[in-house]
Design a protein around this motif. Structure first.
Motif, short mmCIF file in Angstrom:
data_model
loop_
_atom_site.label_atom_id
_atom_site.label_comp_id
_atom_site.label_asym_id
_atom_site.label_seq_id
_atom_site.Cartn_x
_atom_site.Cartn_y
_atom_site.Cartn_z
N THR A 136 0.78 -1.23 0.00
CA THR A 136 0.00 0.00 0.00
C THR A 136 0.82 1.29 0.00
O THR A 136 0.28 2.33 -0.36
CB THR A 136 -0.96 0.05 1.21
N LEU A 137 2.08 1.23 0.41
CA LEU A 137 2.88 2.46 0.39
C LEU A 137 3.12 2.89 -1.06
O LEU A 137 3.27 2.06 -1.95
CB LEU A 137 4.24 2.24 1.07
N PRO A 138 3.16 4.19 -1.28
CA PRO A 138 3.48 4.66 -2.63
C PRO A 138 4.85 4.17 -3.07
O PRO A 138 5.73 3.93 -2.24
CB PRO A 138 3.48 6.19 -2.49
N ASP A 139 5.03 4.00 -4.36
CA ASP A 139 6.32 3.56 -4.89
C ASP A 139 7.43 4.46 -4.39
O ASP A 139 7.28 5.68 -4.29
CB ASP A 139 6.30 3.56 -6.42
N GLY A 140 8.55 3.84 -4.06
CA GLY A 140 9.72 4.58 -3.61
C GLY A 140 9.84 4.68 -2.11
O GLY A 140 10.84 5.17 -1.60
N PHE A 141 8.82 4.23 -1.36
CA PHE A 141 8.86 4.28 0.09
C PHE A 141 8.89 2.88 0.65
O PHE A 141 8.31 1.96 0.09
CB PHE A 141 7.63 5.02 0.65
N VAL A 142 9.57 2.71 1.79
CA VAL A 142 9.67 1.41 2.46
C VAL A 142 9.70 1.65 3.97
O VAL A 142 10.20 2.67 4.44
CB VAL A 142 10.94 0.64 2.00
N VAL A 143 9.13 0.72 4.72
CA VAL A 143 9.19 0.79 6.18
C VAL A 143 10.60 0.40 6.58
O VAL A 143 11.08 -0.66 6.21
CB VAL A 143 8.16 -0.17 6.82
N SER A 144 11.26 1.27 7.34
CA SER A 144 12.60 0.92 7.78
C SER A 144 12.61 0.37 9.20
O SER A 144 13.53 -0.35 9.56
CB SER A 144 13.55 2.11 7.66
N HIS A 145 11.57 0.69 10.00
CA HIS A 145 11.54 0.16 11.36
C HIS A 145 10.15 0.37 11.95
O HIS A 145 9.51 1.38 11.71
CB HIS A 145 12.58 0.85 12.24
N VAL A 146 9.69 -0.61 12.75
CA VAL A 146 8.45 -0.50 13.52
C VAL A 146 8.81 -0.81 14.96
O VAL A 146 9.40 -1.84 15.26
CB VAL A 146 7.36 -1.48 13.03
N ASN A 147 8.46 0.09 15.87
CA ASN A 147 8.76 -0.08 17.29
C ASN A 147 7.63 -0.78 18.02
O ASN A 147 6.51 -0.88 17.51
CB ASN A 147 9.03 1.29 17.93
N ASP A 148 7.90 -1.24 19.24
CA ASP A 148 6.90 -1.93 20.06
C ASP A 148 5.62 -1.12 20.23
O ASP A 148 4.54 -1.67 20.28
CB ASP A 148 7.45 -2.24 21.45
N ASP A 149 5.77 0.18 20.37
CA ASP A 149 4.60 1.02 20.64
C ASP A 149 3.82 1.39 19.38
O ASP A 149 2.87 2.15 19.43
CB ASP A 149 5.01 2.28 21.39
N GLY A 150 4.23 0.85 18.23
CA GLY A 150 3.52 1.12 16.98
C GLY A 150 4.10 2.27 16.17
O GLY A 150 3.72 2.47 15.03
N THR A 151 5.02 3.04 16.76
CA THR A 151 5.65 4.09 15.98
C THR A 151 6.53 3.44 14.92
O THR A 151 7.06 2.35 15.13
CB THR A 151 6.49 5.04 16.86
N MET A 152 6.65 4.08 13.80
CA MET A 152 7.43 3.48 12.72
C MET A 152 8.12 4.56 11.91
O MET A 152 7.76 5.73 11.96
CB MET A 152 6.55 2.63 11.82
N THR A 164 10.28 1.01 -5.15
CA THR A 164 10.97 0.45 -3.99
C THR A 164 11.64 -0.85 -4.38
O THR A 164 10.98 -1.75 -4.91
CB THR A 164 9.97 0.18 -2.85
N PRO A 165 12.93 -0.97 -4.15
CA PRO A 165 13.61 -2.24 -4.46
C PRO A 165 13.03 -3.38 -3.62
O PRO A 165 12.80 -3.23 -2.42
CB PRO A 165 15.06 -1.96 -4.08
#
Length: 187
Positions: free
Chosen positions: A83-99, A109-110
């Protein structure tokens, strides 16, 4: 020294400062719009993936029950790759849901970055920390690969990316287990 009169230098300075303020305002507006669109994509993924709810206790009289809603970070990251637009990637998700969502610098996105994000989320999800934040247990390599396959990653691709993450000091592979390494969290 410049022979230009000081009042003309001040006029030049004021003009440049005004241009810089306008550029900063436009930059901030663009960043807000990008953030809003990314938040909408993340919201869509959360709605699709939902949260895991587990009973966490009850009152002694049995009249009140306590529940904990826990976001399945690995499933969320896997969903976000769609669902993220092309070119974006999740680099980290924390325990509290922040990302952290990172721009890759490209219009697409490769796949390796997406698979790496999923693997990191699986490791974070399966890792157990004590009350002081120290690691109590980490997942096995087999568990990480099995969960990646469950989330739609080809097993060979997952294994190759896990080895690459070890090379990049993101994880440490030892005795069949996957430990976070010095570059694991970059929030």
């Amino acid at each position: 020294m410049d022979d230009e009169p000081l009042h003309e230098q001040m006029e030049t300075y004021e003009h440049l400062a005004s241009d810089a303020a306008e550029a900063a305002r436009k930059r901030d507006e663009a960043a807000t719009e990008i953030g809003d669109r990314l938040a909408a994509a993340i919201t869509e993924a959360v709605e699709q993936e939902g949260a895991n709810v587990v009973q966490s206790g009850q009152s002694t009289d049995g009249h009140r029950y306590h529940f904990t809603a826990r976001l399945d970070r690995a499933a969320l990251v896997a969903g976000l790759t769609e669902t993220l637009p092309d070119g974006f990637v999740v680099s980290h998700v924390n325990d509290d849901g922040t990302m952290s969502v990172e721009w890759t610098g490209s219009d697409r996105t490769p796949g390796k970055r997406e698979r790496g994000a999923i693997l990191k989320a699986i490791i974070a999800e399966e890792m157990v920390l004590d009350s002081d934040g120290l690691i109590e247990s980490v997942p096995t390599r087999e568990l990480v690969l099995a969960r990646a396959v469950e989330l739609g990653v080809d097993e060979d691709d997952a294994a190759a990316r896990l080895n690459r993450l070890a090379t990049l000091d993101v994880v440490d592979l030892a005795e069949g287990r996957v430990y976070p390494d010095e570059n694991f969290s970059r929030y």
